[in-house]
Motif scaffolding. Structure first.
Motif, short mmCIF file in Angstrom:
data_model
loop_
_atom_site.label_atom_id
_atom_site.label_comp_id
_atom_site.label_asym_id
_atom_site.label_seq_id
_atom_site.Cartn_x
_atom_site.Cartn_y
_atom_site.Cartn_z
N ASP A 212 7.19 -18.07 6.99
CA ASP A 212 7.88 -17.27 5.97
C ASP A 212 9.39 -17.44 6.16
N GLY A 226 11.03 -8.98 1.76
CA GLY A 226 9.59 -9.14 1.93
C GLY A 226 9.20 -10.58 2.22
N PHE A 269 -3.53 -10.32 10.09
CA PHE A 269 -2.31 -11.14 9.95
C PHE A 269 -1.55 -10.94 11.26
N ASN A 285 -0.45 -7.25 10.91
CA ASN A 285 -0.61 -6.60 9.62
C ASN A 285 -2.09 -6.71 9.28
N ARG A 287 -3.70 -7.45 6.31
CA ARG A 287 -3.83 -7.95 4.93
C ARG A 287 -3.26 -9.35 4.89
N GLY A 289 -0.41 -12.10 3.64
CA GLY A 289 1.05 -12.03 3.48
C GLY A 289 1.46 -12.42 2.07
N ASP A 290 2.63 -11.98 1.70
CA ASP A 290 3.22 -12.36 0.41
C ASP A 290 4.67 -12.74 0.70
N PRO A 291 5.09 -13.99 0.58
CA PRO A 291 4.51 -15.07 -0.22
C PRO A 291 3.53 -16.01 0.49
N GLU A 292 3.15 -15.76 1.75
CA GLU A 292 2.34 -16.74 2.46
C GLU A 292 1.07 -17.14 1.69
N1 GLY Z 1 5.79 -12.06 4.04
C1 GLY Z 1 5.51 -11.11 5.06
C2 GLY Z 1 4.55 -10.08 4.70
O1 GLY Z 1 3.76 -10.20 3.78
O2 GLY Z 1 4.51 -9.07 5.40
#
Ligand code: GLY
Ligand code: AMP
Length: 422
Positions: A212, A226, A269, A285, A287, A289-292
C-alpha cells in the motif's frame, strides 16, 4: 447462490466484480453500494452499520452468503447476527473482530501466540510514559490504544517528538477517549506489506499480498490516508517470506483465537514489516484492504465464491487457490482536500475512454449519481487498476487509464509502485 456484499468503496466494487464472474452466482446485491457496484449488483439503500436492516433484508431475500467489506459492521457484530438468523457470513464475530478493534488485545494475542512483533508496553499515565521514553530513547512509536481513524500513531524520531505525542494524546485529549491509554512500541525498520489470509476458524490459506502507499504525497510525504495506491505481488515478499508468515504469524494467531473460544473466520489482514529478522506483525485487521483488494482480485484465477463459502463452512483444509501469472497496480484518484475535507459533488466526465484502455479496470469508491450525472461524493473517489504480465506493464496501463479520466477536481500519486519499479 444469492449473495449480499456490504460496503460502498473500491474494495466492494472489486468484490462485486469478482463475484459477478462466478458461475455459481444467481443474484447479487450490494448495500449500500455505489454507481460502480451497480454495474454488477443491485444496490440496496441500507447503511453498513444498520445490522438489523441487513439481517432482515438477507432473510427476506433468501441470501446464501453475506460478504462484509469494512470493519465497522464486523466490530458491531454483523457475523453474529447473521449466524443467529442462519445465514452464512464471511467475517469474524464481534469477539474475534477485536483483533482490529483494540491494539492492546492484538498485542496480547501476539505475545500469547509467540508471534514476532515490536516489543511494547501499555501506559495509563503520562508521567510513566515520559519516563519510559527517556529511558528507552528514540526512535520510538507512540500509539493511542483505541480506534483513532488513523490519527493515533506517531513514529517519533526524537524523544521530544515522543513527549509531544504523549502530551497531545493523554493530556490535551486530542483523540478523546481513544488516547486515554497508550501503547509504546519499538520502532521496526523495513518495507511494509499487507498480507491477507482466508480463515475458517481452524485453517488458513494465503489470499495474496500487496504493498500500500499510505501517505497522501509523492515520495511518501504528507499525512496518512486510507491508502493512495497499491501493487501486487510485491517482489520483496518472496514465497519463502509468505510461507514464514503463515507459519509464524497467521496460524499461531488462529490457534490462539480458537484457544480463547473466539475462533476467527473471514479474512485476516496482517500488516507486516519485513525486517532483517524476518516479517514482524505491525497490526491485524479483520477484513480485506482498500485499495489492496483492487489489485489482488484481478490476479485471482480461481472462483472467489466457493473460497468464501469454504471459509464459512470450515472447509479450507484441502482448498487451494490458483493465481494468474500477472501483476496488478492500483492508483487511487482522490478529491482535492483529501485526507482533510475533500471537495464534494464535483462532476466526473464519461469513464468509457478509461474503461476501454486494454489491461485496465475502473473501480468506483466515493462516487454518486446526482441528477443523472456522475459526481464525487467522498475522499477516495475512483481506483484504477492496471494489470499485465509484469509490474511495469500494469503500471503503464493503470496510468494510461488514469490519464483518460475526465475529472479536473481529482488528484493522484504519480509514483505508485516506486519501491518495486525504481
Ligand atoms: N489500505 C489499508 C487498509 O485497508 O487498512
Ligand atoms: P497502525 O495504525 O498500527 O497501522 O500504524 C500506522 C502506521 O504506523 C503503520 O502503517 C506503520 O507505517 C507505522 N508503524 C506502526 N507501528 C510501527 C512500528 N512498531 N514500527 C515502525 N512503524 C510503525
Amino acid at each position: 447462490m444469492r449473495v449480499l456484499v456490504v460496503g460502498s468503496g473500491g474494495r466492494e466494487h472489486a468484490l462485486c466484480w469478482a463475484l459477478a464472474a462466478s458461475p455459481l452466482l444467481t443474484r447479487l446485491w450490494c448495500a449500500p453500494g455505489n454507481p460502480g457496484t451497480a454495474q454488477h449488483a443491485e444496490n440496496v439503500a441500507i447503511g453498513v452499520q444498520d445490522i438489523a436492516a441487513l439481517v432482515a433484508f438477507a432473510r427476506d431475500n433468501k441470501i446464501d452468503l453475506v460478504v462484509p467489506g469494512p470493519e465497522a459492521p464486523l466490530v458491531a457484530g454483523i457475523a453474529d447476527a447473521m449466524a443467529h438468523a442462519g445465514i452464512a457470513c464471511c467475517g469474524p464475530t464481534a469477539a474475534a473482530a477485536q483483533l482490529e478493534g483494540s491494539k492492546t488485545f492484538t498485542k496480547e494475542v501476539a505475545d500469547a501466540a509467540g508471534i514476532p512483533t515490536a516489543k511494547w508496553e501499555r501506559f495509563d499515565n503520562a508521567d510513566a510514559a515520559r519516563a519510559f521514553v527517556r529511558l528507552r530513547g528514540a526512535p520510538i512509536v507512540v500509539k493511542a490504544d483505541g480506534l483513532a481513524a488513523g490519527k493515533g500513531v506517531v513514529v517519533a524520531a526524537t524523544v521530544a517528538e515522543a513527549e509531544d505525542a504523549i502530551a497531545s494524546f493523554m493530556e490535551a485529549g486530542t483523540l478523546g477517549a481513544a488516547g486515554s491509554a497508550l501503547v509504546m512500541e519499538e520502532c521496526l525498520v523495513g518495507e511494509e506489506i499487507s498480507f491477507f489470509a482466508l480463515c475458517d476458524g481452524t485453517n488458513a490459506i494465503p489470499l495474496g499480498a500487496a504493498q500500500d502507499h499510505k501517505r497522501v504525497g509523492e515520495g511518501d510525504t504528507g499525512p496518512n490516508t486510507g491508502g493512495m495506491g497499491a501493487y501486487s505481488p510485491p517482489p520483496a515478499f518472496t514465497p519463502e517470506l509468505e510461507a514464514e508468515t503463515m507459519v509464524r504469524i497467521v496460524r499461531p494467531a488462529l490457534a490462539e483465537m480458537a484457544r480463547r473460544g473466539t475462533p476467527f473466520t473471514g479474512i485476516l489482514f496482517a500488516g507486516l514489516m519485513l525486517t532483517t529478522d524476518g516479517p514482524k506483525l505491525i497490526e491485524f485487521n479483520v477484513r480485506l484492504g482498500d485499495p489492496e483488494t483492487v489489485c489482488l482480485l484481478p490476479r485471482l484465477q480461481s472462483d472467489l465464491l466457493p473460497a468464501l463459502l469454504a471459509a464459512c463452512d470450515g472447509e479450507l483444509k484441502q482448498f487451494t487457490l490458483r493465481w494468474h501469472a500477472r501483476a496488478a497496480l492500483a492508483v487511487v484518484m482522490a478529491a482535492r482536500g483529501y485526507p482533510g475535507t475533500p471537495v464534494r459533488h464535483t462532476p466526473i466526465g464519461p469513464l468509457a475512454a478509461a474503461e476501454a484502455v486494454p489491461g485496465a479496470l475502473v473501480f468506483h469508491a466515493g462516487t454518486e449519481m446526482l441528477n443523472d450525472r456522475l459526481v464525487s461524493s467522498g475522499g477516495r473517489v475512483l481506483t484504477i487498476c492496471g494489470f499485465g504480465p509484469d509490474l511495469a506493464t500494469a503500471h503503464a496501463s493503470a496510468y494510461r487509464a488514469v490519464g483518460a479520466v475526465p475529472w479536473p477536481d481529482g488528484f493522484f500519486r504519480r509514483d505508485i509502485g516506486w519501491r518495486a519499479l525504481g
